[in-house]
Scaffold this motif. Sequence first.
Motif, mmCIF file in Angstrom:
data_model
loop_
_atom_site.group_PDB
_atom_site.id
_atom_site.type_symbol
_atom_site.label_atom_id
_atom_site.label_comp_id
_atom_site.label_asym_id
_atom_site.label_seq_id
_atom_site.Cartn_x
_atom_site.Cartn_y
_atom_site.Cartn_z
ATOM 1 N N ILE A 27 0.845 -1.205 0.000
ATOM 2 C CA ILE A 27 0.000 0.000 0.000
ATOM 3 C C ILE A 27 0.880 1.254 0.000
ATOM 4 C CG2 ILE A 27 -1.523 1.338 1.540
ATOM 5 C CD1 ILE A 27 -2.922 -1.381 2.165
ATOM 6 N N ALA A 28 1.976 1.219 0.761
ATOM 7 C CA ALA A 28 2.881 2.373 0.830
ATOM 8 C C ALA A 28 3.398 2.727 -0.561
ATOM 9 C CB ALA A 28 4.037 2.071 1.777
ATOM 10 N N GLY A 29 3.791 1.699 -1.329
ATOM 11 C CA GLY A 29 4.323 1.936 -2.677
ATOM 12 C C GLY A 29 3.263 2.531 -3.591
ATOM 13 N N ILE A 30 2.057 1.983 -3.531
ATOM 14 C CA ILE A 30 0.981 2.486 -4.407
ATOM 15 C C ILE A 30 0.573 3.900 -3.973
ATOM 16 C CG2 ILE A 30 -1.395 2.089 -5.191
ATOM 17 C CD1 ILE A 30 -0.898 -0.945 -4.613
ATOM 18 N N ARG A 62 2.830 6.752 -4.996
ATOM 19 C CA ARG A 62 2.679 7.194 -6.395
ATOM 20 C C ARG A 62 1.535 8.195 -6.555
ATOM 21 N NH1 ARG A 62 2.966 1.441 -7.395
ATOM 22 N NH2 ARG A 62 5.189 1.068 -7.120
ATOM 23 N N GLN A 63 0.639 8.224 -5.577
ATOM 24 C CA GLN A 63 -0.465 9.199 -5.608
ATOM 25 C C GLN A 63 0.000 10.579 -5.139
ATOM 26 O OE1 GLN A 63 -4.144 8.544 -6.211
ATOM 27 N NE2 GLN A 63 -2.824 7.289 -7.497
ATOM 28 N N ILE A 64 1.173 10.607 -4.519
ATOM 29 C CA ILE A 64 1.686 11.854 -3.935
ATOM 30 C C ILE A 64 2.733 12.437 -4.878
ATOM 31 C CG2 ILE A 64 2.966 12.835 -1.982
ATOM 32 C CD1 ILE A 64 1.804 10.482 -0.275
ATOM 33 N N GLY A 65 2.521 13.685 -5.288
ATOM 34 C CA GLY A 65 3.469 14.318 -6.212
ATOM 35 C C GLY A 65 4.551 15.084 -5.459
ATOM 36 N N CYS A 94 2.214 5.443 3.350
ATOM 37 C CA CYS A 94 2.237 6.068 2.013
ATOM 38 C C CYS A 94 3.038 7.367 2.064
ATOM 39 C CB CYS A 94 0.809 6.385 1.546
ATOM 40 S SG CYS A 94 -0.289 4.965 1.470
ATOM 41 N N ILE A 95 2.805 8.148 3.106
ATOM 42 C CA ILE A 95 3.461 9.456 3.245
ATOM 43 C C ILE A 95 4.965 9.265 3.473
ATOM 44 C CG2 ILE A 95 3.570 11.520 4.720
ATOM 45 C CD1 ILE A 95 0.498 11.061 5.248
ATOM 46 N N ILE A 96 5.296 8.317 4.337
ATOM 47 C CA ILE A 96 6.713 8.059 4.654
ATOM 48 C C ILE A 96 7.451 7.545 3.406
ATOM 49 C CG2 ILE A 96 8.259 6.559 6.003
ATOM 50 C CD1 ILE A 96 5.991 6.727 8.222
ATOM 51 N N GLY A 98 -10.527 7.092 -4.312
ATOM 52 C CA GLY A 98 -9.897 5.793 -4.477
ATOM 53 C C GLY A 98 -9.600 5.141 -3.142
ATOM 54 N N ILE A 99 -9.492 3.820 -3.170
ATOM 55 C CA ILE A 99 -9.101 3.074 -1.977
ATOM 56 C C ILE A 99 -7.825 2.317 -2.336
ATOM 57 C CG2 ILE A 99 -9.788 1.366 -0.245
ATOM 58 C CD1 ILE A 99 -12.733 1.989 -0.989
ATOM 59 N N ILE A 100 -6.768 2.603 -1.575
ATOM 60 C CA ILE A 100 -5.484 1.959 -1.860
ATOM 61 C C ILE A 100 -5.426 0.666 -1.055
ATOM 62 C CG2 ILE A 100 -2.975 2.230 -1.845
ATOM 63 C CD1 ILE A 100 -3.572 5.317 -1.414
ATOM 64 N N THR A 101 -5.454 -0.464 -1.757
ATOM 65 C CA THR A 101 -5.360 -1.765 -1.084
ATOM 66 C C THR A 101 -4.088 -2.455 -1.568
ATOM 67 O OG1 THR A 101 -6.364 -3.155 -2.783
ATOM 68 C CG2 THR A 101 -7.885 -1.946 -1.350
ATOM 69 N N GLU A 102 -3.769 -3.592 -0.956
ATOM 70 C CA GLU A 102 -2.580 -4.337 -1.411
ATOM 71 C C GLU A 102 -2.828 -5.005 -2.752
ATOM 72 O OE1 GLU A 102 -4.549 -5.185 1.002
ATOM 73 O OE2 GLU A 102 -4.712 -7.364 1.297
ATOM 74 N N THR A 103 -4.096 -4.999 -3.218
ATOM 75 C CA THR A 103 -4.354 -5.556 -4.551
ATOM 76 C C THR A 103 -4.412 -4.449 -5.603
ATOM 77 O OG1 THR A 103 -6.746 -5.446 -4.310
ATOM 78 C CG2 THR A 103 -5.705 -7.472 -3.577
#
Length: 313
Positions: free
Chosen positions: A107-110, A113-116, A133-135, A280-285
């Motif tokens: 989830i952190a990786g995905i 990518r949402q953060i510019g 995600c932020i870290i 959006g919902i960021i899941t591991e899938t």
Amino acid sequence: MPLIRTADAIRTMQIRGAGRIARAAAAALRDHAASIESSDRVSFIKEMTQAGDILRSTRPTAVSLPNAIHIVLRDLKNATSADDARGIITKNADAFIRASEEAIQTIAGIGARQIGDGDTILTHCNSEAALACIIEAKRQGKEIVVFATEVRPWNQGLLTIEVLNRHEIETHYIVDSAVRAFINDIDIVIAGADAVCSDGSVINKIGTSQIALSAHEARTKMVFAAETYKFAPRTLAGYTIPIEERPGFEVLSDEIARKYPFVRVRNPVFDITPAAYIDGIITETGLIPPSYAPSVISDHLGWDLSLIGDGAF
Ligand code: RUB
């Protein structure tokens, strides 16, 4: 930690946050199974079922808790002996804990990518999935600024700013009611989830739905970071998720409340953000739209209506 102590720690919020609650419950079931001396298969399974019930009754809203208990105990009917059942529980609990930690990394990786580069992010409450995600965005070298809310009445925002500060992320700490005043400075809101319902709505810390409303009005992107074990199978069958209401003294001290006998403090600690306010919902899938929630429940988690009875969750 013994099962009763884990249950107390969840109830009193020493262990809190949907993911941590789920992993603590899985570990408690595994350790409890190891501590049961009985070699009788039937009484072992009965005792483990009761242990699951004790943990499940601690907090009502985070669906990660019943989901984790279900995953750890689900294969017990196939056990040939108490020892076999113990082995199954250990294997399931360890696999659940590992999968939970891996899900947060994915989830952190995905989410990153949402953060510019140069983005300002708002987060609410203290969510390890959202913070991951932020870290990760910071680790990738993106220049980011975070707004973190206070989160009355438990002030989980203090936990969040400790984490952000530790990662040397520039942070603005604001009271919950200041969100709309700053929403035009925000590029993306990232929050965690306690439950994702089959209609795509997300249950999270009280105040989240007001933030979503502000974000919607300001055309600011609003995403949730949620491992799939936070999706609620029962909602597919029309059940609703109970919203925990905690004691009034968490908001107003008994000393003050005693002076106002006509005043009743209301303290719901979660609220529901409708799918219409979720980008959006960021899941591991993967990053999914809220409308994919039913397919996560049935295709990914393997639930169908025939499996969701009154005894299930
Ligand atoms: C915690 C909370 C968090 C979610 C997601 O509420 O609402 O946002 O549980 O957290 P409480 P995570 O403090 O009342 O448990 O991403 O860590 O699972």
